[in-house]
Design a protein around this motif. Sequence first.
Motif, PDB file in Angstrom:
ATOM      1  N   UNK A   1      27.428 -29.218  40.174  1.00 40.30           N
ATOM      2  CA  UNK A   1      26.491 -28.352  40.908  1.00 40.30           C
ATOM      3  C   UNK A   1      26.814 -26.880  40.671  1.00 40.30           C
ATOM      4  N   UNK A   2      27.822 -26.636  39.855  1.00 45.68           N
ATOM      5  CA  UNK A   2      28.203 -25.250  39.592  1.00 45.68           C
ATOM      6  C   UNK A   2      29.279 -24.731  40.518  1.00 45.68           C
ATOM      7  N   UNK A   3      29.922 -25.635  41.240  1.00 50.27           N
ATOM      8  CA  UNK A   3      31.003 -25.197  42.131  1.00 50.27           C
ATOM      9  C   UNK A   3      32.200 -24.663  41.334  1.00 50.27           C
ATOM     10  N   UNK A   4      32.869 -23.708  41.910  1.00 45.55           N
ATOM     11  CA  UNK A   4      34.182 -23.273  41.431  1.00 45.55           C
ATOM     12  C   UNK A   4      35.224 -24.004  42.261  1.00 45.55           C
ATOM     13  N   UNK A   5      36.323 -24.361  41.609  1.00 43.65           N
ATOM     14  CA  UNK A   5      37.390 -25.048  42.315  1.00 43.65           C
ATOM     15  C   UNK A   5      38.528 -24.046  42.510  1.00 43.65           C
ATOM     16  N   UNK A   6      39.124 -24.000  43.690  1.00 46.70           N
ATOM     17  CA  UNK A   6      40.273 -23.098  43.855  1.00 46.70           C
ATOM     18  C   UNK A   6      41.459 -23.668  43.082  1.00 46.70           C
ATOM     19  N   UNK A   7      42.392 -22.792  42.744  1.00 43.33           N
ATOM     20  CA  UNK A   7      43.596 -23.232  42.038  1.00 43.33           C
ATOM     21  C   UNK A   7      44.356 -24.222  42.911  1.00 43.33           C
ATOM     22  N   UNK A   8      44.936 -25.228  42.258  1.00 43.82           N
ATOM     23  CA  UNK A   8      45.781 -26.165  42.990  1.00 43.82           C
ATOM     24  C   UNK A   8      47.091 -25.454  43.314  1.00 43.82           C
ATOM     25  N   UNK A   9      47.158 -24.941  44.518  1.00 38.36           N
ATOM     26  CA  UNK A   9      48.305 -24.121  44.907  1.00 38.36           C
ATOM     27  C   UNK A   9      48.479 -24.256  46.415  1.00 38.36           C
ATOM     28  N   UNK A  10      49.717 -24.482  46.838  1.00 37.23           N
ATOM     29  CA  UNK A  10      49.951 -24.625  48.268  1.00 37.23           C
ATOM     30  C   UNK A  10      49.593 -23.323  48.981  1.00 37.23           C
ATOM     31  N   UNK A  11      48.781 -23.419  50.031  1.00 36.65           N
ATOM     32  CA  UNK A  11      48.391 -22.268  50.852  1.00 36.65           C
ATOM     33  C   UNK A  11      47.624 -21.206  50.058  1.00 36.65           C
ATOM     34  N   UNK A  12      47.037 -21.593  48.953  1.00 33.28           N
ATOM     35  CA  UNK A  12      46.273 -20.642  48.142  1.00 33.28           C
ATOM     36  C   UNK A  12      44.808 -20.619  48.549  1.00 33.28           C
ATOM     37  N   UNK A  13      43.996 -20.113  47.623  1.00 34.91           N
ATOM     38  CA  UNK A  13      42.571 -20.038  47.903  1.00 34.91           C
ATOM     39  C   UNK A  13      41.834 -19.349  46.781  1.00 34.91           C
ATOM     40  N   UNK A  14      40.627 -18.908  47.069  1.00 38.35           N
ATOM     41  CA  UNK A  14      39.753 -18.352  46.040  1.00 38.35           C
ATOM     42  C   UNK A  14      40.096 -16.914  45.687  1.00 38.35           C
ATOM     43  N   UNK A  15      40.892 -16.254  46.555  1.00 38.05           N
ATOM     44  CA  UNK A  15      40.991 -14.799  46.429  1.00 38.05           C
ATOM     45  C   UNK A  15      39.700 -14.178  46.933  1.00 38.05           C
ATOM     46  N   UNK A  16      39.638 -12.847  46.915  1.00 36.99           N
ATOM     47  CA  UNK A  16      38.446 -12.171  47.438  1.00 36.99           C
ATOM     48  C   UNK A  16      37.246 -12.436  46.530  1.00 36.99           C
ATOM     49  N   UNK A  17      36.175 -12.939  47.109  1.00 31.87           N
ATOM     50  CA  UNK A  17      34.919 -13.154  46.379  1.00 31.87           C
ATOM     51  C   UNK A  17      33.884 -12.206  46.949  1.00 31.87           C
ATOM     52  N   UNK A  18      33.329 -11.394  46.097  1.00 30.73           N
ATOM     53  CA  UNK A  18      32.237 -10.543  46.580  1.00 30.73           C
ATOM     54  C   UNK A  18      31.005 -11.397  46.774  1.00 30.73           C
ATOM     55  N   UNK A  19      30.220 -11.061  47.780  1.00 31.28           N
ATOM     56  CA  UNK A  19      29.006 -11.840  47.999  1.00 31.28           C
ATOM     57  C   UNK A  19      27.797 -10.937  47.879  1.00 31.28           C
ATOM     58  N   UNK A  20      26.695 -11.552  47.459  1.00 33.58           N
ATOM     59  CA  UNK A  20      25.553 -10.757  47.032  1.00 33.58           C
ATOM     60  C   UNK A  20      24.647 -10.332  48.191  1.00 33.58           C
TER      61      UNK A  20
END
Length: 351
Positions: free
Chosen positions: A36-55
């Motif tokens: 569906x075009x999803x991005x997957x976050x890095x496999x990292x403990x307590x990690x995440x996407x980082x800052x994503x700007x939104x439109x």
Amino acid sequence: MLLLVLQALLPCFCTLLPGVEPAVSLEDFYPFGPDQGDTQTTAQDDGGSGLREISVAFPFFGDRHSGLYVNNNGLVSFLREVSQFTPVAFPIAGDRRVVAPFWADVDNRLAGSVLYRQSQDASILRRASGDVRTYFAEFPDFNATWVLISTWHQVTFFGGNSQTPVNTFQVVLITDGELSFTIFQYNNITWTTGRHASSGGNLLGLGGIAAQAGFNAGDGRRYFNIPGSRTADVVGLEETTNVGYPGRWVFRIDDANVEVGGCNSGENVNECASNPCQNGGSCKDQINGFICECPPGYMGVHCQTGTFHPFPQAVMTQSRFPIYNLPFMQRLCFHSIGIGCDICMLLPFQS
Ligand SMILES: *[C@@H]1O[C@H](CO)[C@@H](O)[C@H](O)[C@H]1NC(C)=O
Ligand SMILES: *[C@@H]1O[C@H](CO)[C@@H](O)[C@H](O)[C@H]1NC(C)=O
């Protein structure tokens, strides 16, 4: 909540369909996955996407946000990343401005994936607009212009492994630039707690300081907690709802003072103080409401009814949603001030 086998409770009289648990099926999730075009976050403990700007600036707790973080530990945040893995009870300060479908110590290195995408796809916007119009009759012309879909698919917990229990849930953020809404959907919650010492979960991911679900302004004052948060009951999230569909919670979140703050700003009154439960029922205080746990043979919001109904009976209460009495179970709804705060739960008929 009981993990009993029940059909999803629809606003009609229900028949029992053994083998189907109350939960939102994956077919009823907003479409998700790499396809569906999803991005997957890095496999990292307590990690995440980082800052994503939104439109489209997203209104939340009175501010418009131009960026967000999808955090592996089951929440979306607006002001900063959240790597904290043991949930602290809302309300909390320190810029923890979060929408938290399931804040707990997810570990996507071990099992599962954390997926997200922003969408302005016509079919997604149509679906989101339809959901808002359905759940908020006061916005019959609502047209979504932006949606975030974030899905935790079969994720396990810190200290688990590739065989330990997994959870699947989704959060959808919806806005037209003025109003904003969120939908939480729970497919299956089987663990509640990571195994770090500060969380205290066991080998099955249970016990200790369990997950928290709701949202928080980050000002130490305004918040909403789904009942059961940070207790063992949160494992039954897929059976609870505020919209008459077990496993789905829907909130308006742009103006927290009206919709969220109305639920719990100021003090939480002890609604049990007036002894609302009759016939020996025991009262459990909730935010802007109460639940009576009735002794065998009694039911109703106040345990006022002494007849055991072998078939579902619907009784209207002050809640927008009816009570359903089912053999051995009843769905209790109580009203909290503000739209989106009618809360329904499945409770054992006989305790
Ligand atoms: C939403 O879209 C419909 C159809 O294009 C339009 O008639 C309606 O006015 C729009 N609603 C708002 C609030 O702009
Ligand atoms: C949820 O997961 C448990 C454990 O894997 C499984 O036994 C149960 O059938 C699942 N429930 C649903 C509704 O998929």
